[in-house]
Design a protein around this motif. Structure first.
Motif, PDB file in Angstrom:
ATOM      1  N   PRO A 129       0.834  -1.201   0.000  1.00  0.00           N
ATOM      2  CA  PRO A 129       0.000   0.000   0.000  1.00  0.00           C
ATOM      3  C   PRO A 129       0.874   1.258   0.000  1.00  0.00           C
ATOM      4  O   PRO A 129       1.849   1.327   0.739  1.00  0.00           O
ATOM      5  CB  PRO A 129      -0.781  -0.103   1.316  1.00  0.00           C
ATOM      6  CG  PRO A 129      -0.766  -1.528   1.666  1.00  0.00           C
ATOM      7  CD  PRO A 129       0.502  -2.108   1.111  1.00  0.00           C
ATOM      8  N   ILE A 172       5.305   3.782  -8.770  1.00  0.00           N
ATOM      9  CA  ILE A 172       5.783   4.989  -8.081  1.00  0.00           C
ATOM     10  C   ILE A 172       5.491   4.850  -6.596  1.00  0.00           C
ATOM     11  O   ILE A 172       4.357   4.624  -6.205  1.00  0.00           O
ATOM     12  CB  ILE A 172       5.071   6.248  -8.605  1.00  0.00           C
ATOM     13  CG1 ILE A 172       5.167   6.338 -10.123  1.00  0.00           C
ATOM     14  CG2 ILE A 172       5.666   7.495  -7.965  1.00  0.00           C
ATOM     15  CD1 ILE A 172       4.301   7.431 -10.714  1.00  0.00           C
ATOM     16  N   SER A 224       2.117  12.402  -7.417  1.00  0.00           N
ATOM     17  CA  SER A 224       3.018  11.478  -8.104  1.00  0.00           C
ATOM     18  C   SER A 224       2.576  11.266  -9.545  1.00  0.00           C
ATOM     19  O   SER A 224       3.399  11.213 -10.462  1.00  0.00           O
ATOM     20  CB  SER A 224       3.068  10.135  -7.392  1.00  0.00           C
ATOM     21  OG  SER A 224       3.389  10.315  -6.055  1.00  0.00           O
ATOM     22  N   LEU A 282      -0.884  12.415  -2.272  1.00  0.00           N
ATOM     23  CA  LEU A 282       0.375  12.022  -2.900  1.00  0.00           C
ATOM     24  C   LEU A 282       0.155  11.280  -4.191  1.00  0.00           C
ATOM     25  O   LEU A 282       0.981  11.288  -5.084  1.00  0.00           O
ATOM     26  CB  LEU A 282       1.199  11.172  -1.932  1.00  0.00           C
ATOM     27  CG  LEU A 282       2.200  11.954  -1.099  1.00  0.00           C
ATOM     28  CD1 LEU A 282       2.876  11.042  -0.113  1.00  0.00           C
ATOM     29  CD2 LEU A 282       3.231  12.627  -1.973  1.00  0.00           C
ATOM     30  N   LYS A 283      -1.000  10.643  -4.294  1.00  0.00           N
ATOM     31  CA  LYS A 283      -1.303   9.932  -5.539  1.00  0.00           C
ATOM     32  C   LYS A 283      -1.431  10.930  -6.682  1.00  0.00           C
ATOM     33  O   LYS A 283      -0.851  10.742  -7.751  1.00  0.00           O
ATOM     34  CB  LYS A 283      -2.601   9.147  -5.370  1.00  0.00           C
ATOM     35  CG  LYS A 283      -2.983   8.400  -6.619  1.00  0.00           C
ATOM     36  CD  LYS A 283      -4.253   7.607  -6.448  1.00  0.00           C
ATOM     37  CE  LYS A 283      -4.618   6.961  -7.762  1.00  0.00           C
ATOM     38  NZ  LYS A 283      -5.881   6.239  -7.693  1.00  0.00           N
ATOM     39  N   LEU A 306       2.041   3.436  -6.123  1.00  0.00           N
ATOM     40  CA  LEU A 306       1.082   3.752  -7.179  1.00  0.00           C
ATOM     41  C   LEU A 306       1.506   3.018  -8.450  1.00  0.00           C
ATOM     42  O   LEU A 306       2.682   2.995  -8.799  1.00  0.00           O
ATOM     43  CB  LEU A 306       1.094   5.264  -7.394  1.00  0.00           C
ATOM     44  CG  LEU A 306       0.250   5.884  -8.471  1.00  0.00           C
ATOM     45  CD1 LEU A 306      -1.212   5.625  -8.204  1.00  0.00           C
ATOM     46  CD2 LEU A 306       0.511   7.381  -8.526  1.00  0.00           C
ATOM     47  N   THR A 337       4.870   6.332  -3.031  1.00  0.00           N
ATOM     48  CA  THR A 337       4.498   7.584  -2.383  1.00  0.00           C
ATOM     49  C   THR A 337       4.887   7.532  -0.914  1.00  0.00           C
ATOM     50  O   THR A 337       4.471   8.364  -0.124  1.00  0.00           O
ATOM     51  CB  THR A 337       2.983   7.833  -2.486  1.00  0.00           C
ATOM     52  OG1 THR A 337       2.301   6.800  -1.790  1.00  0.00           O
ATOM     53  CG2 THR A 337       2.526   7.862  -3.914  1.00  0.00           C
ATOM     54  N   ASN A 372      -1.615   4.023   5.069  1.00  0.00           N
ATOM     55  CA  ASN A 372      -1.620   3.517   3.697  1.00  0.00           C
ATOM     56  C   ASN A 372      -2.397   2.222   3.575  1.00  0.00           C
ATOM     57  O   ASN A 372      -3.094   1.996   2.589  1.00  0.00           O
ATOM     58  CB  ASN A 372      -0.191   3.317   3.194  1.00  0.00           C
ATOM     59  CG  ASN A 372       0.361   4.597   2.631  1.00  0.00           C
ATOM     60  OD1 ASN A 372      -0.330   5.315   1.911  1.00  0.00           O
ATOM     61  ND2 ASN A 372       1.591   4.908   2.967  1.00  0.00           N
ATOM     62  N   LYS A 373      -2.253   1.378   4.558  1.00  0.00           N
ATOM     63  CA  LYS A 373      -2.964   0.102   4.520  1.00  0.00           C
ATOM     64  C   LYS A 373      -4.456   0.342   4.608  1.00  0.00           C
ATOM     65  O   LYS A 373      -5.249  -0.244   3.869  1.00  0.00           O
ATOM     66  CB  LYS A 373      -2.515  -0.778   5.683  1.00  0.00           C
ATOM     67  CG  LYS A 373      -1.472  -1.777   5.247  1.00  0.00           C
ATOM     68  CD  LYS A 373      -1.251  -2.846   6.305  1.00  0.00           C
ATOM     69  CE  LYS A 373      -0.119  -3.757   5.868  1.00  0.00           C
ATOM     70  NZ  LYS A 373       0.734  -4.149   6.966  1.00  0.00           N
ATOM     71  N   ARG A 413       0.695  13.170   3.577  1.00  0.00           N
ATOM     72  CA  ARG A 413       1.753  13.330   4.563  1.00  0.00           C
ATOM     73  C   ARG A 413       1.215  13.999   5.839  1.00  0.00           C
ATOM     74  O   ARG A 413       1.615  13.659   6.945  1.00  0.00           O
ATOM     75  CB  ARG A 413       2.872  14.188   3.954  1.00  0.00           C
ATOM     76  CG  ARG A 413       4.223  13.930   4.555  1.00  0.00           C
ATOM     77  CD  ARG A 413       4.779  12.563   4.244  1.00  0.00           C
ATOM     78  NE  ARG A 413       5.653  12.539   3.096  1.00  0.00           N
ATOM     79  CZ  ARG A 413       5.760  11.494   2.310  1.00  0.00           C
ATOM     80  NH1 ARG A 413       5.048  10.416   2.532  1.00  0.00           N
ATOM     81  NH2 ARG A 413       6.568  11.507   1.295  1.00  0.00           N
ATOM     82  N   GLU A 454       2.588   5.737   8.976  1.00  0.00           N
ATOM     83  CA  GLU A 454       2.472   5.804   7.521  1.00  0.00           C
ATOM     84  C   GLU A 454       1.944   4.484   6.959  1.00  0.00           C
ATOM     85  O   GLU A 454       1.032   4.460   6.129  1.00  0.00           O
ATOM     86  CB  GLU A 454       3.836   6.134   6.911  1.00  0.00           C
ATOM     87  CG  GLU A 454       3.734   6.446   5.437  1.00  0.00           C
ATOM     88  CD  GLU A 454       5.085   6.652   4.788  1.00  0.00           C
ATOM     89  OE1 GLU A 454       6.084   6.057   5.257  1.00  0.00           O
ATOM     90  OE2 GLU A 454       5.127   7.388   3.794  1.00  0.00           O
ATOM     91  N   THR A 455       2.507   3.395   7.439  1.00  0.00           N
ATOM     92  CA  THR A 455       2.056   2.089   6.981  1.00  0.00           C
ATOM     93  C   THR A 455       0.587   1.871   7.338  1.00  0.00           C
ATOM     94  O   THR A 455      -0.198   1.401   6.511  1.00  0.00           O
ATOM     95  CB  THR A 455       2.898   0.975   7.647  1.00  0.00           C
ATOM     96  OG1 THR A 455       4.269   1.329   7.545  1.00  0.00           O
ATOM     97  CG2 THR A 455       2.667  -0.349   6.976  1.00  0.00           C
TER      98      THR A 455
END
Lengths: 114, 513
Positions: A78, A108, B309, B305-306, A81, A110, B344-345, B263, B340-341
């Motif tokens: 996760p 990519i 990027s 961030l998606k 991207l 992030t 994101n998860k 972030r 962060e993990t």
């Protein structure tokens, strides 16, 4: 005849993989042998190549260390991207996307520090 | 082609095929995505009305995706047509942290050269600073500067009109002198002038790598920190101080940071875990006025961030890769990484996670006392310059923590002799090797004292992370001298307290004189 059939099955045998997924710890270079771009030719297999297969193949053939920083479960970690031919993989069916010849797959990261 | 069947149309123009899903169900085509992205940046600055025309703004570039994207947006914004054009004067700064990121000198040189190329190409004045320069900072960096707060025009619109008026006057005057030169030519000339002005100091200083001595000192400082969490926080603190110093030294009144909403969502939860809950609004908000004269701004905070990027990839924005702080990363290495993990998860299963966390943070406001102009620097944290949250009443969780910590650490607080004996007993081992038991003993107590006085000057969050700093000796000089100064001032204040009629600002002036 047999050969033509085979070559149709392995549609997407060649693909360009770009790894912008710098993984913490030296980054993509370390993880993927110092290269950011890989032109790969995928081997023939009976099933068509989709992203799920590709990830397994990457794990077995390109990843040099700490695969968990790139792949978790059967998908990418996760926060990474994935772009298929510059388009979001969520539009392409994610893991089920069938690879075409000369596809460009970009990863990519992030995540922080990469 | 087979995958065309999967294809969605752009939700905006409904014609082109979509390339990116921004939120659940919102798919954009490339052109609409670009428009959306650019518009968002302008809207952000326009709505907040914080950056005044003609103001000098320092862009802090780490080289990561978000800050690179920010630079690109500013560049683009300055080339828009008259009505929409960004009117501030940008400057760039990059802080090279190679020393603590475990890069060797060769890699750092290469990296700096790469960064410099991009900075040069932008055409803005730029500066590359090495993190080692924290050892040369003056102690004024950690003081809250209320005197130099620029007199801000009350009305943003009036300020803009005033600027436009002056601008056209200037232009008219120029074209009056040189009737042959066109307006565009004059503007280009003006731009050239503004670029060339600060260059001599910037370009000559940049490429000299820091001395091995200072690199070693920096490494010693970071080596003396036992946990990765505290290292990250220390790096953040030092980096902010450098940025503020650079901005102050060169007359910038705003610093733009490239924090994305992903972030910031991570930062939000991390900072709660770090005990920095009181300052969440400042740490994650759009503008952050904790330094007084220099305001931190986060114009990228609406972008995930998606988006960033994908934008960088699609429109060829150059970014750099900088390795993480730790050489052997793991998900549980630090609170930052763990959060962060976690985010994101969760985000991959519930795509609205980041925005929910982020919107929650947005609802927080800075408490009234924080921004009040009369709160002097003595009441601010020595590291993060947030107003101290430690001076509160006895019936508080903080006080309870202190009491329990006190009880658990000093086993016999009522018997100083016993404590002293213990201390000597423990240094008996040392005696064998260094044969200076008395000195060793006294130095450890004075160290402990210094630690206590330092901790007194910090906010709760910084206290917690500073506990992982084993050697205060390695701290940059400006931190220690300012700590000394504040302690002395506080002692003096206490001494003359009873002779004072009332506690007013005169005291500050007397002490400063």
């Amino acid at each position: 005849m047999e050969e033509r059939k085979l070559s149709r099955i392995v549609w997407g045998a060649r693909a360009l993989l770009s790894f912008w997924t710098a993984i913490p710890c030296g980054g993509a270079e370390l993880l993927f042998g110092g290269l950011k771009k890989h032109h790969v030719t995928l081997p023939i297999q009976s099933d068509t190549w989709d992203i799920r297969h590709l990830l397994v193949w990457i794990k077995q053939n390109l990843l040099q260390e700490r695969p968990e920083l790139f792949i978790q479960g059967d998908s990418v970690r996760p926060g990474i991207l994935v772009l298929i031919n510059d388009a979001d993989w969520e539009l392409m069916g994610e893991l089920t996307y069938k690879l075409q010849n000369e596809d460009s797959i970009t990863f990519i990261s992030t995540l922080h520090g990469g | 082609m087979e995958w065309l069947s999967l294809e969605q149309k752009c939700m905006k123009c409904k014609e082109c095929s979509a390339v990116l899903i921004i939120r659940v169900g919102d798919a954009f085509c490339k052109a609409c995505f670009k428009e959306y992205f650019v518009h968002k940046f302008r809207a952000m600055l326009g709505k907040k009305r914080l950056i005044y025309p003609g103001e000098k703004v320092l862009l802090a570039l780490s080289g990561g995706p978000a800050s690179s994207s920010m630079l690109q947006q500013v560049q683009e914004g300055l080339s828009w047509e008259a009505g929409k054009k960004l009117r501030f004067v940008p400057g760039l700064v990059h802080i090279d942290e190679g020393a603590v990121r475990g890069q060797n000198l060769k890699d750092r040189e290469k990296m700096v050269a790469e960064v410099e190329l991009v900075l040069k190409r932008s055409g803005f004045p730029y500066q590359i600073i090495f993190l080692e320069e924290v050892f040369n900072l003056p102690s004024s960096v950690v003081r809250w500067d209320s005197k130099n707060i620029p007199s801000v025009a009350d009305d943003y619109k009036a300020a803009v009109d005033g600027f436009l008026c002056r601008h056209t006057q200037l232009k008219n005057a120029e074209s009056g002198i040189r009737t042959c030169s066109t307006g565009a030519g004059v503007q280009a000339k003006l731009a050239e002038l503004s670029i060339k002005e600060p260059e001599p100091t910037a370009s000559t200083r940049t490429l000299r790598l820091p001395s091995a001595q200072s690199t070693q000192a920096l490494n010693q400082l970071f080596d003396s920190v036992t946990s990765l969490t505290a290292k990250e926080e220390l790096l953040h603190t030092l980096r902010s101080h450098l940025l503020i110093h650079t901005a102050r030294a060169q007359g910038y009144s705003k610093v733009m940071l490239g924090d994305s909403c992903t972030r910031l969502a991570v930062k939000f939860l991390t900072n709660i875990s770090l005990g920095r809950g009181a300052f969440l609004a400042m740490d994650t908000g759009f503008s952050d006025g904790r330094y007084g004269d220099v305001v931190l701004v986060r114009p990228m905070r609406e972008y995930s961030l998606k988006e960033i990027s994908a934008y960088n990839e699609m429109f060829g924005v150059p970014t750099f890769f900088s390795p993480a702080l730790n050489s052997k990363p793991s998900e549980k290495g630090s609170i930052h990484q763990l959060t962060e993990t976690f985010i994101n998860k969760l985000q991959s299963d519930f795509p609205s996670t980041v925005s929910t966390v982020f919107r929650t943070s947005e609802k927080l406001n800075v408490a009234g006392s924080v921004e009040s102009p009369d709160s002097d620097s003595a009441a601010r944290c020595l590291f993060c310059l947030c107003p101290l949250d430690t001076q509160i009443e006895k019936a508080s969780a903080f006080h309870a923590t202190l009491v329990s910590e006190h009880l658990s650490q000093k086993r016999s607080p009522d018997l100083p002799e016993a404590a002293a004996n213990q201390c000597c007993a423990s240094s008996e081992e040392e005696r064998r090797c260094c044969r200076k038991p008395a000195e060793g003993c006294s130095s450890t107590t004075s160290r402990a004292d210094e630690r206590l006085t330092l901790l007194d000057l910090l906010c709760y969050g910084c206290r917690v992370t500073t506990k992982d700093l084993t050697m205060l000796d390695h701290l940059p000089h400006y931190v220690r001298s300012e700590a000394d100064c504040r302690t002395r001032r506080a002692a003096m204040k206490k001494e003359i307290q009873e002779f004072l009629l009332h506690n007013n600002t005169d005291l500050e002036d007397v002490l400063k004189a």
